[in-house]
Scaffold this motif. Structure first.
Motif, PDB file in Angstrom:
ATOM      1  N   ASP A  18       2.868  -8.852  -3.543  1.00  0.00           N
ATOM      2  CA  ASP A  18       3.866  -8.444  -2.626  1.00  0.00           C
ATOM      3  C   ASP A  18       5.003  -7.708  -3.060  1.00  0.00           C
ATOM      4  N   PHE A  19       5.608  -8.077  -4.520  1.00  0.00           N
ATOM      5  CA  PHE A  19       6.615  -7.297  -4.750  1.00  0.00           C
ATOM      6  C   PHE A  19       6.404  -5.964  -5.249  1.00  0.00           C
ATOM      7  N   LEU A  20       5.051  -5.795  -5.432  1.00  0.00           N
ATOM      8  CA  LEU A  20       4.727  -4.128  -5.506  1.00  0.00           C
ATOM      9  C   LEU A  20       4.765  -3.426  -4.455  1.00  0.00           C
ATOM     10  N   ILE A  21       4.881  -4.064  -3.062  1.00  0.00           N
ATOM     11  CA  ILE A  21       4.707  -2.886  -1.688  1.00  0.00           C
ATOM     12  C   ILE A  21       5.955  -3.426  -0.883  1.00  0.00           C
ATOM     13  N   LYS A  22       6.756  -4.625  -1.213  1.00  0.00           N
ATOM     14  CA  LYS A  22       7.763  -4.796  -0.148  1.00  0.00           C
ATOM     15  C   LYS A  22       9.151  -5.214  -0.759  1.00  0.00           C
ATOM     16  N   ALA A  23       9.981  -5.129  -0.160  1.00  0.00           N
ATOM     17  CA  ALA A  23      11.430  -5.262  -0.628  1.00  0.00           C
ATOM     18  C   ALA A  23      11.772  -6.601  -0.254  1.00  0.00           C
ATOM     19  N   LEU A  24      11.770  -7.599  -1.421  1.00  0.00           N
ATOM     20  CA  LEU A  24      11.795  -8.870  -1.018  1.00  0.00           C
ATOM     21  C   LEU A  24      13.308  -9.320  -1.428  1.00  0.00           C
ATOM     22  N   GLY A  25      13.644 -10.556  -0.941  1.00  0.00           N
ATOM     23  CA  GLY A  25      14.929 -11.251  -1.307  1.00  0.00           C
ATOM     24  C   GLY A  25      14.910 -11.845  -2.750  1.00  0.00           C
ATOM     25  N   ARG A  26      16.255 -11.757  -3.119  1.00  0.00           N
ATOM     26  CA  ARG A  26      16.087 -12.308  -4.767  1.00  0.00           C
ATOM     27  C   ARG A  26      15.290 -13.583  -4.986  1.00  0.00           C
ATOM     28  N   GLN A  27      15.288 -14.650  -4.235  1.00  0.00           N
ATOM     29  CA  GLN A  27      14.705 -15.751  -4.659  1.00  0.00           C
ATOM     30  C   GLN A  27      12.930 -15.633  -4.560  1.00  0.00           C
ATOM     31  N   GLN A  28      12.551 -14.907  -3.739  1.00  0.00           N
ATOM     32  CA  GLN A  28      11.058 -14.833  -3.697  1.00  0.00           C
ATOM     33  C   GLN A  28      10.694 -13.554  -4.738  1.00  0.00           C
ATOM     34  N   PHE A  29      11.469 -12.774  -4.870  1.00  0.00           N
ATOM     35  CA  PHE A  29      11.233 -11.595  -6.035  1.00  0.00           C
ATOM     36  C   PHE A  29      11.180 -12.271  -7.384  1.00  0.00           C
ATOM     37  N   ASP A  30      12.163 -12.980  -7.721  1.00  0.00           N
ATOM     38  CA  ASP A  30      12.243 -14.040  -8.854  1.00  0.00           C
ATOM     39  C   ASP A  30      11.104 -14.669  -9.236  1.00  0.00           C
ATOM     40  N   TYR A  31      10.695 -15.387  -8.153  1.00  0.00           N
ATOM     41  CA  TYR A  31       9.382 -16.315  -8.072  1.00  0.00           C
ATOM     42  C   TYR A  31       8.265 -15.605  -8.448  1.00  0.00           C
ATOM     43  N   LEU A  32       7.952 -14.482  -7.845  1.00  0.00           N
ATOM     44  CA  LEU A  32       6.748 -13.717  -8.048  1.00  0.00           C
ATOM     45  C   LEU A  32       6.631 -13.171  -9.353  1.00  0.00           C
ATOM     46  N   LEU A  33       7.868 -12.686  -9.706  1.00  0.00           N
ATOM     47  CA  LEU A  33       8.105 -11.907 -11.018  1.00  0.00           C
ATOM     48  C   LEU A  33       7.724 -13.102 -12.277  1.00  0.00           C
ATOM     49  N   ARG A  34       8.064 -14.213 -12.008  1.00  0.00           N
ATOM     50  CA  ARG A  34       7.794 -15.136 -13.007  1.00  0.00           C
ATOM     51  C   ARG A  34       6.314 -15.694 -13.066  1.00  0.00           C
ATOM     52  N   LYS A  35       5.798 -15.700 -11.673  1.00  0.00           N
ATOM     53  CA  LYS A  35       4.411 -15.921 -11.795  1.00  0.00           C
ATOM     54  C   LYS A  35       3.609 -15.071 -12.241  1.00  0.00           C
ATOM     55  N   MET A  36       4.026 -13.668 -12.141  1.00  0.00           N
ATOM     56  CA  MET A  36       3.050 -12.685 -12.701  1.00  0.00           C
ATOM     57  C   MET A  36       3.195 -12.752 -14.400  1.00  0.00           C
ATOM     58  N   GLY A  37       4.271 -13.395 -14.851  1.00  0.00           N
ATOM     59  CA  GLY A  37       4.394 -13.442 -16.428  1.00  0.00           C
ATOM     60  C   GLY A  37       5.536 -12.519 -16.853  1.00  0.00           C
ATOM     61  N   VAL A  38       6.401 -11.936 -16.193  1.00  0.00           N
ATOM     62  CA  VAL A  38       7.548 -11.267 -16.637  1.00  0.00           C
ATOM     63  C   VAL A  38       8.552 -12.229 -17.190  1.00  0.00           C
ATOM     64  N   ARG A  39       9.073 -11.588 -18.112  1.00  0.00           N
ATOM     65  CA  ARG A  39      10.238 -12.887 -18.693  1.00  0.00           C
ATOM     66  C   ARG A  39      11.044 -11.930 -19.691  1.00  0.00           C
ATOM     67  N   ASP A  40      12.351 -12.779 -19.877  1.00  0.00           N
ATOM     68  CA  ASP A  40      13.174 -11.905 -20.758  1.00  0.00           C
ATOM     69  C   ASP A  40      13.251 -12.874 -21.910  1.00  0.00           C
ATOM     70  N   LEU A  41      12.825 -12.093 -23.194  1.00  0.00           N
ATOM     71  CA  LEU A  41      12.820 -12.952 -24.437  1.00  0.00           C
ATOM     72  C   LEU A  41      14.376 -13.059 -25.111  1.00  0.00           C
ATOM     73  N   HIS A  42      15.026 -12.287 -24.743  1.00  0.00           N
ATOM     74  CA  HIS A  42      16.303 -12.136 -25.391  1.00  0.00           C
ATOM     75  C   HIS A  42      17.428 -13.080 -24.454  1.00  0.00           C
ATOM     76  N   SER A  43      16.976 -13.993 -23.163  1.00  0.00           N
ATOM     77  CA  SER A  43      17.672 -14.813 -22.676  1.00  0.00           C
ATOM     78  C   SER A  43      17.591 -16.296 -23.039  1.00  0.00           C
ATOM     79  N   PRO A  44      18.430 -17.185 -22.702  1.00  0.00           N
ATOM     80  CA  PRO A  44      18.034 -18.451 -23.193  1.00  0.00           C
ATOM     81  C   PRO A  44      17.113 -18.994 -21.989  1.00  0.00           C
ATOM     82  N   SER A  45      16.170 -20.065 -22.476  1.00  0.00           N
ATOM     83  CA  SER A  45      15.482 -20.257 -21.596  1.00  0.00           C
ATOM     84  C   SER A  45      15.812 -21.748 -21.108  1.00  0.00           C
TER      85      SER A  45
END
Length: 398
Positions: A371-398
């Motif tokens: 969905d986040f490849l084809i729709k303009a989502l809100g931040r909460q849903q956008f961040d959730y799908l991004l994490r589900k896909m496996g995108v992360r920030d190695l430089h940020s504290p977990s």
């Protein structure tokens, strides 16, 4: 064969290290997942000297370069940048891009011999363990491999003069419709084209940039997320899973729908795409079904490529879709006789279901990764799908 009365010039391999945005790098992630799972070491070398660039008006014939026939025999027909050697259980794979070679093998002795042989043939430099490839940072740990373009993203922000700008939470405003942007334009068209080209290259490790419109907002989104990248897990059964979806009639000018799909290998994202469909769909189900057809092409290609690494997929590939009507069409094309104009897609997907290549499954829209490849989502849903896909920030504290 050389033409009569023509003379062929001799040649030798001459290369220079260059970092460019062109190439077929989306295929690289698949190999890295294999190497991470099998715990193979990754090495990098480069070849010295430089290609000669210039306009050539004369007719010139050249002999094949040294080693061409041997390399051609090892070339993978599914990806011409990949060369493989297999003898019994021993495997060695070499990825070539211009003058850079990435080498991996399940036999360290074979790797050493190969690098020594290449050094005899060419003026080589052994760069050791793979850390950077065309500006992409490769960080490896026991858990897997992390790919990031953090420095590249920071360079884009600096070049645009937005280092001090306020970051945006998402690359596109929620519920925004493509083609309706009325924001300020850049004064310099060349600067705009350069920025778009650099953002396109960034999609290699930033799938969330596949669906954007205004480049300035994207850069301000990068300001808050420069270290985002994809994580390729070493803890994997190497099963293929696909999420596909479509945004129906989303283009305000042509009324064509958007296709979006994500393919993961053992839970690690290896392929994703956002693309406008070639024809106008008459229903949302048809649009999703066309998206399934496009994703199926990618999955079949990946399965054939994975055979090079000794990875087979006897079980079906799971296809997740949130449109139940499209799932019914895949299971029984008679369900919608009005879909005759997409008959080839109908048979293509239906046959894959019937022969066990894929199995279709319904997924709730909230869990639809594509969905986040084809729709303009809100931040909460956008961040959730991004994490589900496996995108992360190695430089940020977990």
């Amino acid at each position: 064969m050389l033409l009569p009365n023509k003379h062929a010039l001799g040649c030798k391999w001459v290369f220079k290290l260059k970092y460019r945005s062109a190439g077929t790098l989306e295929r690289y992630k698949t190999r890295l997942v294999i190497f991470a799972t099998k715990n193979w070491d990754l090495f990098q070398t480069d070849v010295h000297n430089a290609f000669l660039h210039g306009d050539l008006e004369e007719e010139v014939y050249m002999k094949p370069p040294p080693g061409f026939s041997a390399l051609d025999k090892a070339k993978n027909r599914k990806d011409y940048s990949l060369f493989s050697y297999t003898r019994g259980p021993t495997r060695l794979h070499v990825l070539v891009y211009v003058d850079e070679l990435s080498i991996s093998s399940n036999d360290p002795t074979l790797t050493t011999k190969f690098k020594a042989y290449m050094s005899q043939c060419f003026h080589m430099k052994d760069l050791g363990i793979l850390k950077y490839f065309l500006g992409i940072k490769v960080s490896r740990a026991q858990e897997g491999i992390y790919l990031s373009q953090r420095k590249y993203a920071l360079d884009i922000i600096s070049e645009c003069g937005l280092t001090g700008s306020k970051p945006f939470d998402t690359p596109i405003e929620q519920n925004h419709t493509l083609g309706k942007d009325d924001g300020p334009l850049l004064d310099n068209p060349a600067q705009y084209r350069r920025l778009v080209g650099r953002l396109v290259y960034l999609i290699f490790t930033r799938p969330e940039l596949s669906y954007v419109e205004h480049p300035t907002r994207v850069v301000q989104y990068l300001k808050g997320t420069p270290g985002h990248g994809v994580f390729l897990s070493s803890d994997s059964d190497l099963s293929l899973v696909t999420y596909c979806d479509s945004d129906y009639n989303t283009c305000p000018f042509s009324r064509r729908s958007l296709t979006g799909y994500v393919v993961s290998l053992g839970g690690s994202p290896v392929s994703w795409k956002t693309k406008k469909q070639q024809v106008v769909s008459r229903s949302s189900a048809e649009a999703v079904y066309m998206a399934m057809s496009m994703a199926l092409c990618e999955v079949k290609w990946l399965k054939e490529l994975l055979l090079t690494f000794g990875v087979t997929h006897s079980a079906h590939v799971a296809f997740f879709c949130d449109n139940e009507a499209a799932l019914h069409i895949a299971a029984n094309p008679v369900f919608h006789e009005c879909t005759k104009h997409i008959e080839s897609d109908c048979h293509f997907v239906r046959d894959a279901v019937q022969d066990g290549t894929i199995s279709t499954h319904h997924v709730f829209s909230e869990e639809q990764v594509a969905d986040f490849l084809i729709k303009a989502l809100g931040r909460q849903q956008f961040d959730y799908l991004l994490r589900k896909m496996g995108v992360r920030d190695l430089h940020s504290p977990s």
